[in-house]
Design a protein around this motif. Structure first.
Motif, PDB file in Angstrom:
ATOM      1  N   UNK A   1      31.528   0.156  16.700  1.00 61.38           N
ATOM      2  CA  UNK A   1      31.307   0.480  15.290  1.00 61.38           C
ATOM      3  C   UNK A   1      32.190  -0.411  14.427  1.00 61.38           C
ATOM      4  N   UNK A   2      31.665  -0.787  13.280  1.00 59.67           N
ATOM      5  CA  UNK A   2      32.422  -1.610  12.345  1.00 59.67           C
ATOM      6  C   UNK A   2      32.271  -1.014  10.953  1.00 59.67           C
ATOM      7  N   UNK A   3      33.354  -0.987  10.244  1.00 65.73           N
ATOM      8  CA  UNK A   3      33.299  -0.555   8.848  1.00 65.73           C
ATOM      9  C   UNK A   3      32.868  -1.758   8.032  1.00 65.73           C
ATOM     10  N   UNK A   4      31.747  -1.637   7.384  1.00 68.88           N
ATOM     11  CA  UNK A   4      31.223  -2.760   6.610  1.00 68.88           C
ATOM     12  C   UNK A   4      31.266  -2.501   5.112  1.00 68.88           C
ATOM     13  N   UNK A   5      31.531  -1.284   4.725  1.00 70.50           N
ATOM     14  CA  UNK A   5      31.602  -0.967   3.303  1.00 70.50           C
ATOM     15  C   UNK A   5      32.388   0.310   3.099  1.00 70.50           C
TER      16      UNK A   5
END
Length: 75
Positions: free
Chosen positions: A4-8
């Motif tokens: 998972x990546x935080x993109x916003x």
């Protein structure tokens, strides 16, 4: 394994600010007493048109824009 990546991200707080000095006019206290015991200098207070749901919606729209996920339209 996917990651998972935080993109916003986004945040929203009520516009109205209640300071310790404002509070001291209502109850028997002062800014120094509140700050020494709590560390609080001011708080955001929701008005009659602001709800957790509307603040959450505002924050989520900001997060989607930061993530650059295209134009968001509400119908």
């Amino acid at each position: 394994m996917p990651y998972a990546h935080i993109t916003g991200w986004g945040m929203a707080v009520p516009d109205t600010i209640l300071t310790n000095d404002d509070l001291a006019q209502r109850v028997d206290t002062n800014d120094q007493w509140i700050r020494e015991r709590t560390g609080i200098r001011e708080r955001h207070v929701a008005n009659d048109q602001e709800f957790p749901s509307t603040l959450g919606l505002d924050a989520s729209i900001k997060a989607l824009r930061v993530a650059n996920l295209g134009q968001l339209t509400l119908t």
